[in-house]
Design an enzyme around this catalytic site. Structure first.
Site, PDB file in Angstrom:
ATOM      1  N   ARG A  60      16.402   1.798  -5.087  1.00  0.00           N
ATOM      2  CA  ARG A  60      15.306   2.337  -4.271  1.00  0.00           C
ATOM      3  C   ARG A  60      15.903   2.758  -2.932  1.00  0.00           C
ATOM      4  NH1 ARG A  60      10.609  -1.469  -2.279  1.00  0.00           N
ATOM      5  NH2 ARG A  60      11.507  -1.168  -0.212  1.00  0.00           N
ATOM      6  N   ARG A  85       0.849  -1.174   0.000  1.00  0.00           N
ATOM      7  CA  ARG A  85       0.000   0.000   0.000  1.00  0.00           C
ATOM      8  C   ARG A  85       0.894   1.236   0.000  1.00  0.00           C
ATOM      9  NH1 ARG A  85      -4.171  -0.628   4.617  1.00  0.00           N
ATOM     10  NH2 ARG A  85      -4.605  -2.580   3.515  1.00  0.00           N
ATOM     11  N   GLU A 102      17.919  -0.260  -1.357  1.00  0.00           N
ATOM     12  CA  GLU A 102      17.510  -1.482  -2.055  1.00  0.00           C
ATOM     13  C   GLU A 102      18.097  -1.497  -3.463  1.00  0.00           C
ATOM     14  OE1 GLU A 102      15.738  -4.005  -0.998  1.00  0.00           O
ATOM     15  OE2 GLU A 102      14.318  -3.389   0.540  1.00  0.00           O
TER      16      GLU A 102
END
Length: 271
Positions: free
Chosen positions: A228, A199, A245
């Site tokens: 990321r 989400r 990431e």
């Protein structure tokens, strides 16, 4: 036609809803794409112009096998991101060497700081697996000691109340360019479930967040197809890195319509 492999993992850990849009965007930009499982012994990796590591989420269970595979692939074709990046990034002890503000982390079970709440997790993990939030200092010490006893490096961090209100901010870069930014729900908030990780909402990053993220990119001495940068705010309000990431990040492609094309353009540039 240039052809690239989009690398994923097997079984339930291999579910990836981004492979379809990504490969379609590659094809639209003139790059042939095929989804491959990283541990499939039948794949001839040398047949590809590049091998793009994506949803290899099962590496946390067999990191050494994964790194051996990555080293072998890089010996016969272009690997993106490169082996040296994957080797470093799959163990979160890399956070000690970034040289930028990060979430305070204690790396042993001994001498834990006195924090109101603790987050304990192993340095090799993903998706909050084996991660515990506790207000009990003795429990935090015991959890860290159990990780050490299992031959794993523990990470003990303070739980940040700011995350409850703001969540985590993830900045997505493709070949050094900011593609999009999302605000992610805090995974360890009370009442949160596994579905909360997916989400997210698009957001415009603050200037201090972009500045920090780009310092992180500058600190990595390798060309990165994708990155990321996950940030939170400390109690002082200053941004800090919670994770970088560079191996198998979810890219939130469905949140930004131009993201698959941005990735494809970055891939073409590097090829």
């Amino acid at each position: 036609m240039t052809t690239c492999a989009y690398v994923t993992s097997a079984g339930p850990e291999g579910h990836d809803d981004e492979s379809g849009p990504m490969v379609a965007a590659w094809q639209e930009s003139g790059i042939g794409g095929r989804v491959e499982r990283w541990d499939d012994p039948a794949v001839d990796w040398s047949a590809y112009d590049a091998v793009v590591v994506r949803s290899v989420w099962d590496y946390i269970f067999r990191r050494e096998e994964f790194l051996t595979w990555a080293r072998g692939v890089e010996s016969v074709t272009r690997l993106l991101n490169p082996y040296a990046v994957l080797e470093s990034n799959t163990d979160k002890t890399y956070l000690r060497d970034l040289g930028v503000p990060t979430v305070p982390t204690h790396w042993t079970s001994e001498g834990l700081p006195d924090w109101p709440e603790y987050v304990v997790k192993p340095a090799v993990s993903g998706g909050a697996r084996d991660t515990t939030r506790t207000a009990d200092r003795a429990e935090a010490m015991a959890l860290a000691a159990a990780l050490e006893a299992a031959g794993r490096t523990p990470m003990v961090q303070p739980y940040l109340d700011m995350v409850e209100a703001e969540g985590e901010t993830s900045l997505l870069y493709f070949n050094g360019r900011l593609s999009h930014t999302v605000r992610r729900s805090p995974m360890l908030a009370h009442g949160a479930g596994p579905e909360d990780d997916a989400r997210a909402q698009l957001r415009t990053p603050a200037p201090d967040q972009v500045e920090l993220a780009e310092k992180v990119l500058t600190a990595v001495p390798h060309v990165l197809l994708y990155a990321r940068i996950d940030l939170v705010r400390l109690s002082s309000g200053a941004p800090a890195v919670i994770e970088v990431e560079l191996t198998e990040p979810y890219l939130f492609l469905s949140h930004e319509p131009s993201a698959p094309a941005n990735f494809a353009r970055a891939l073409r540039e590097l090829l």
